[in-house]
Write a protein that holds these residues in place. Sequence first.
Motif, PDB file in Angstrom:
ATOM      1  N   LEU A   5      21.325 -37.547   4.397  1.00  0.00           N
ATOM      2  CA  LEU A   5      21.455 -36.416   3.632  1.00  0.00           C
ATOM      3  C   LEU A   5      20.356 -36.740   2.254  1.00  0.00           C
ATOM      4  O   LEU A   5      19.724 -35.976   1.994  1.00  0.00           O
ATOM      5  CB  LEU A   5      22.656 -35.842   2.925  1.00  0.00           C
ATOM      6  CG  LEU A   5      22.899 -34.854   1.927  1.00  0.00           C
ATOM      7  CD1 LEU A   5      22.185 -33.536   2.600  1.00  0.00           C
ATOM      8  CD2 LEU A   5      24.234 -34.952   1.435  1.00  0.00           C
ATOM      9  N   ASP A  17      25.508 -40.902   7.257  1.00  0.00           N
ATOM     10  CA  ASP A  17      25.178 -39.645   7.116  1.00  0.00           C
ATOM     11  C   ASP A  17      24.662 -39.135   5.640  1.00  0.00           C
ATOM     12  O   ASP A  17      23.888 -38.137   5.414  1.00  0.00           O
ATOM     13  CB  ASP A  17      26.101 -38.700   7.886  1.00  0.00           C
ATOM     14  CG  ASP A  17      26.111 -38.928   9.233  1.00  0.00           C
ATOM     15  OD1 ASP A  17      25.391 -39.374   9.989  1.00  0.00           O
ATOM     16  OD2 ASP A  17      27.260 -38.438   9.810  1.00  0.00           O
ATOM     17  N   VAL A  18      25.479 -39.683   4.855  1.00  0.00           N
ATOM     18  CA  VAL A  18      25.347 -39.465   3.465  1.00  0.00           C
ATOM     19  C   VAL A  18      23.878 -39.967   3.083  1.00  0.00           C
ATOM     20  O   VAL A  18      23.067 -39.266   2.471  1.00  0.00           O
ATOM     21  CB  VAL A  18      26.436 -40.056   2.581  1.00  0.00           C
ATOM     22  CG1 VAL A  18      25.923 -39.977   0.858  1.00  0.00           C
ATOM     23  CG2 VAL A  18      27.658 -39.339   2.658  1.00  0.00           C
ATOM     24  N   GLY A  58      27.828 -29.639   9.062  1.00  0.00           N
ATOM     25  CA  GLY A  58      27.054 -30.540   8.087  1.00  0.00           C
ATOM     26  C   GLY A  58      26.875 -29.831   6.977  1.00  0.00           C
ATOM     27  O   GLY A  58      27.454 -28.913   6.610  1.00  0.00           O
ATOM     28  N   ALA A 102      28.979 -32.927  -0.169  1.00  0.00           N
ATOM     29  CA  ALA A 102      29.204 -33.639   0.984  1.00  0.00           C
ATOM     30  C   ALA A 102      30.621 -34.427   1.170  1.00  0.00           C
ATOM     31  O   ALA A 102      31.470 -34.295   2.088  1.00  0.00           O
ATOM     32  CB  ALA A 102      28.236 -34.903   1.513  1.00  0.00           C
ATOM     33  N   LEU A 115      26.327 -33.831   9.569  1.00  0.00           N
ATOM     34  CA  LEU A 115      27.602 -35.015   9.084  1.00  0.00           C
ATOM     35  C   LEU A 115      28.548 -35.134  10.024  1.00  0.00           C
ATOM     36  O   LEU A 115      28.815 -34.344  10.581  1.00  0.00           O
ATOM     37  CB  LEU A 115      28.061 -34.550   7.806  1.00  0.00           C
ATOM     38  CG  LEU A 115      27.192 -34.058   6.593  1.00  0.00           C
ATOM     39  CD1 LEU A 115      27.862 -33.587   5.399  1.00  0.00           C
ATOM     40  CD2 LEU A 115      26.390 -35.284   6.313  1.00  0.00           C
ATOM     41  N   VAL A 166      33.476 -38.292   4.959  1.00  0.00           N
ATOM     42  CA  VAL A 166      31.863 -38.361   5.773  1.00  0.00           C
ATOM     43  C   VAL A 166      31.504 -39.877   6.046  1.00  0.00           C
ATOM     44  O   VAL A 166      31.549 -40.699   5.193  1.00  0.00           O
ATOM     45  CB  VAL A 166      30.943 -37.296   4.926  1.00  0.00           C
ATOM     46  CG1 VAL A 166      30.713 -38.172   3.566  1.00  0.00           C
ATOM     47  CG2 VAL A 166      29.547 -37.297   5.672  1.00  0.00           C
TER      48      VAL A 166
END
Length: 157
Positions: free
Chosen positions: A64, A60-61, A93, A45, A151, A56
């Motif tokens: 994930l 969002d990380v 993403g 990512a 993402l 990113v």
Amino acid sequence: MEAAERSSTSAAATTAPALSAPPAMPAQGAGGGAAAARAYAESVARTVWGGPGREVREEDVVDLLLVVSELVTNAIRHGEGLAGFEVRPTEEGLWIAVHDNSSVVPRAAYAFPTTHPGGGYGWPLVTRLARDITVDPRPGGGKTISALVPLRVAPAP
């Protein structure tokens, strides 16, 4: 997770073109598991999907890592072991695929659980944070659960 009566389910697959992706991560042995899968997904990512000029978003990380943790842990606990893990960046993403050794499809793949007797929170979490989720049988036995985790680019500082 409880087993479902059917053997597979499938939702619409992601159609986003793949970015240049690293090779799939091999199956984890004892000691690798969810932690190794999370570290690998995060590195893809940040370095392949993101990178200089396209960082990113941190939230969002986190999403994930939650999705990877849930799917890999379920493969280990309920899927007769982790048989493989793949990550492929797309424009939208990261597409992840978790392979296990059980052909039994989780009951939660068809409907949200209505009770949580000490567990059962993972699948609803995965369905909220990911999309294009599929459960497909593997030709040699077992199944693959795939999902696209969206993402977004972080705003400029």
